[in-house]
Design an enzyme around this catalytic site. Structure first.
Site, PDB file in Angstrom:
ATOM      1  N   GLY A 231       0.835  -1.200   0.000  1.00 29.18           N
ATOM      2  CA  GLY A 231       0.000   0.000   0.000  1.00 29.18           C
ATOM      3  C   GLY A 231       0.864   1.242   0.000  1.00 29.18           C
ATOM      4  N   SER A 232       0.327   2.299   0.591  1.00 24.49           N
ATOM      5  CA  SER A 232       1.021   3.585   0.526  1.00 24.49           C
ATOM      6  C   SER A 232       2.230   3.604   1.465  1.00 24.49           C
ATOM      7  CB  SER A 232       0.064   4.708   0.936  1.00 24.49           C
ATOM      8  OG  SER A 232      -0.287   4.546   2.295  1.00 24.49           O
ATOM      9  N   ARG A 234       2.747   5.955   3.429  1.00 24.55           N
ATOM     10  CA  ARG A 234       2.220   6.442   4.705  1.00 24.55           C
ATOM     11  C   ARG A 234       1.794   5.250   5.587  1.00 24.55           C
ATOM     12  NH1 ARG A 234      -2.039   7.497   7.461  1.00 24.55           N
ATOM     13  NH2 ARG A 234      -3.241   6.223   6.011  1.00 24.55           N
ATOM     14  N   GLY A 236       2.799   2.098   5.254  1.00 26.19           N
ATOM     15  CA  GLY A 236       3.979   1.293   5.592  1.00 26.19           C
ATOM     16  C   GLY A 236       4.813   1.930   6.691  1.00 26.19           C
ATOM     17  N   GLU A 253       5.764  -3.524   0.735  1.00 31.47           N
ATOM     18  CA  GLU A 253       5.772  -3.188  -0.691  1.00 31.47           C
ATOM     19  C   GLU A 253       4.945  -1.920  -0.815  1.00 31.47           C
ATOM     20  OE1 GLU A 253       5.026  -2.614  -4.185  1.00 31.47           O
ATOM     21  OE2 GLU A 253       3.815  -4.432  -4.280  1.00 31.47           O
TER      22      GLU A 253
END
Ligand code: UN1
Length: 497
Positions: A231-232, A234, A236, A253
């Site tokens: 995902g984003s 942010r 992560g 990822e």
């Protein structure tokens, strides 16, 4: 096919699609197609306990037998390819071919993982002590939490699950709240594989549906040793440190801001085809989408003109129509973000070709893809916007092009179009691209499952899918066996008692 026919063909009963608290919209026309049940946060400890129970049984099943389950999953996916692909189109808005391509990616990783199940190799290492043997053994880790995004709603789950399962790890999947129907369809397919397999432990593969509060339980639980999150940056940035702080293993990822360098010797016709597919395919919503074009000044104007012409004739519209190449964005908020970023780019001196709303179906968020000539690599260019925006910048020397390519916070995918061997090899060398993926004469997106997938810097450093990514789902144990009648100590230490 109507939305309800697609869902019926995928095996949904009406009761599964009504009465729940999570409204599911199809990006095709913005229509609400279902209200699915969410997992109450209070159920999460039970879900995790069940996965732990399943782990105790699954870790002792021989890996090739575990591979048999994944083989059956691959068979069931082959049989359900059209139906699942159609749900991907319905729920993520992908064109039919890309919906099917995503299911094919699942089948491919299943095949890969089946082979891997007989190749969980450890090394044999020369011991310095006589009568000793050293080796390493790879053991299962425990439950693996898988948090996935809307844009690859099923393939990313399968990359993680196919490997986790052969590695001996149960899976708990939290899909994007935007794509629970594809996840539920996968669970139906998985259930058929489990049924045929026969004796898999209960709770081996579980699905939890809901918002970040559900994901958070997985992130914080020390009974979930692996958390693989896509995902984003942010997201992560929150997940990674929390998992690490409790000594779990994050596999991240995250964002990409992928570039192509187009050198003077490039085969321009091929480059243009690669650019168009990777910049506008999936409506620019892949983590590997092409977002930055770094073009030699001598060919820049020509390339931009040719690209603008190619863009002008791209069929945008209903992703279910066979001629369509660009379907909708996931929602209106995405289209609004795209418009805002184009305005911002203009404010930084950018010249925008294309962009703006396109006609489509109902309330779907259809947009014209945009090419933006930029005077330099501004803050806007350094930001990943999940939409079909392609920023174009010029360069004079390869060093300058590589510095631009590397001069963003993200490090997922990259490529160069050149027929010059020195340029190609320089791009792939230690001083070249800093990304997890670096290609020559193909675009940055559409990676095969055989290679390890993931990237550096803000992309998070995780690797999934092929190569030796399986090691991320196991723990390595070093074993030293003494078959002599002596007890020599390493490093020649004497300790006589
Ligand atoms: C993603 O966008 O999260 O390389 C994954 C590709 C696909 C996977 C993309 N195989 O574009």
């Amino acid at each position: 096919m109507s939305h309800s026919d697609v869902l019926k063909a995928a095996g949904f009963a009406d009761a599964e699609l009504t009465g729940g608290s999570l409204a599911v919209r199809s990006p095709i026309d913005g229509a609400i197609v279902a209200h699915v049940a969410e997992t109450p946060a209070s159920d999460m400890p039970g879900v995790i306990a069940k996965a732990q129970e399943a782990f105790k049984a699954w870790r002792s099943v021989p890996a090739p037998r575990r591979g048999e389950l994944v083989r059956l999953l691959g068979e069931e996916l082959r049989a359900a390819k059209d139906e699942l692909g159609a749900v991907v189109t319905l729920e993520a808005g992908k064109i039919i071919s890309e919906g099917l391509g995503e299911v094919q990616e699942m089948i491919d990783i299943c095949d890969f993982a089946v082979g891997q199940s007989r190749q969980l190799y450890g090394l044999t290492i020369a011991s310095e002590r006589p009568g000793h043997r050293m080796m390493e053994t790879w053991h299962p880790m425990g439950p693996c939490g898988v948090i996935t995004a809307f844009n690859f709603p099923v393939a990313v789950w399968s990359w993680n699950s196919a490997l986790a399962l052969v590695c001996g790890d149960p899976v708990i999947w939290k899909p994007s709240e935007k794509t629970p129907l594809t996840a539920l369809t996968c669970m139906k397919i998985m259930a058929r594989a489990l049924e045929r397999f026969g004796d898999a432990p209960e709770g081996l593969v579980q699905l939890v549906i809901g918002g970040p509060e559900i994901g958070e339980v997985l992130v914080n639980s020390s009974d979930v040793p692996i958390v693989s999150a896509t995902g984003s940056t942010r997201m992560g940035g929150i997940v990674g440190p929390k998992v690490s702080a409790r000594w779990g293993r994050p596999i991240l990822e995250l964002g990409g801001n992928n570039a192509m360098i187009v050198a003077p010797s490039a085969d321009l016709d091929m480059a243009i085809r690669a650019i168009v597919f990777s910049a506008v395919g999936t409506a620019g919503q892949r983590c590997t989408s092409l977002r930055r074009l770094i073009v030699h000044h001598s060919i820049k104007d020509d390339l931009v003109a040719k690209l603008a012409a190619a863009y002008a004739s791209l069929p945008i519209g209903d992703p279910r129509d066979s001629g369509t190449l660009i379907g909708p964005l996931i929602d209106q908020a995405s289209a609004d973000r795209m418009a805002a970023m184009l305005e911002q780019a203009k404010g930084e001196g950018g010249t925008v070709h294309g962009g703006g709303a396109a006609s489509g179906v109902g309330e779907g968020a259809y947009v014209h893809p945009a090419i933006v000539e930029m005077p330099g690599q501004t803050d806007t260019v350094k930001t990943e916007t999940f939409a079909p925006i392609l920023y174009v910048m010029g360069y004079d020397t390869l060093d300058e092009a590589i510095a631009l390519q590397n001069g963003v916070p993200q490090g997922l995918s990259s490529c160069i179009f050149t027929l010059n061997m020195r340029e190609a090899e320089t791009f792939l060398s230690a001083g070249g691209s800093d990304c997890g993926i670096a290609n020559v004469n193909i675009g940055p997106s559409g990676a095969e499952i055989g290679g390890a997938f993931g990237g550096e810097k803000e992309t998070g450093g995780g690797r999934e899918s092929g190569s030796d990514a399986w090691k991320g789902y196991m723990r390595r144990q070093t074993n030293t066996i003494n078959y002599s009648a002596e007890l020599p100590l390493a490093q020649g230490v004497k300790f006589d008692i």
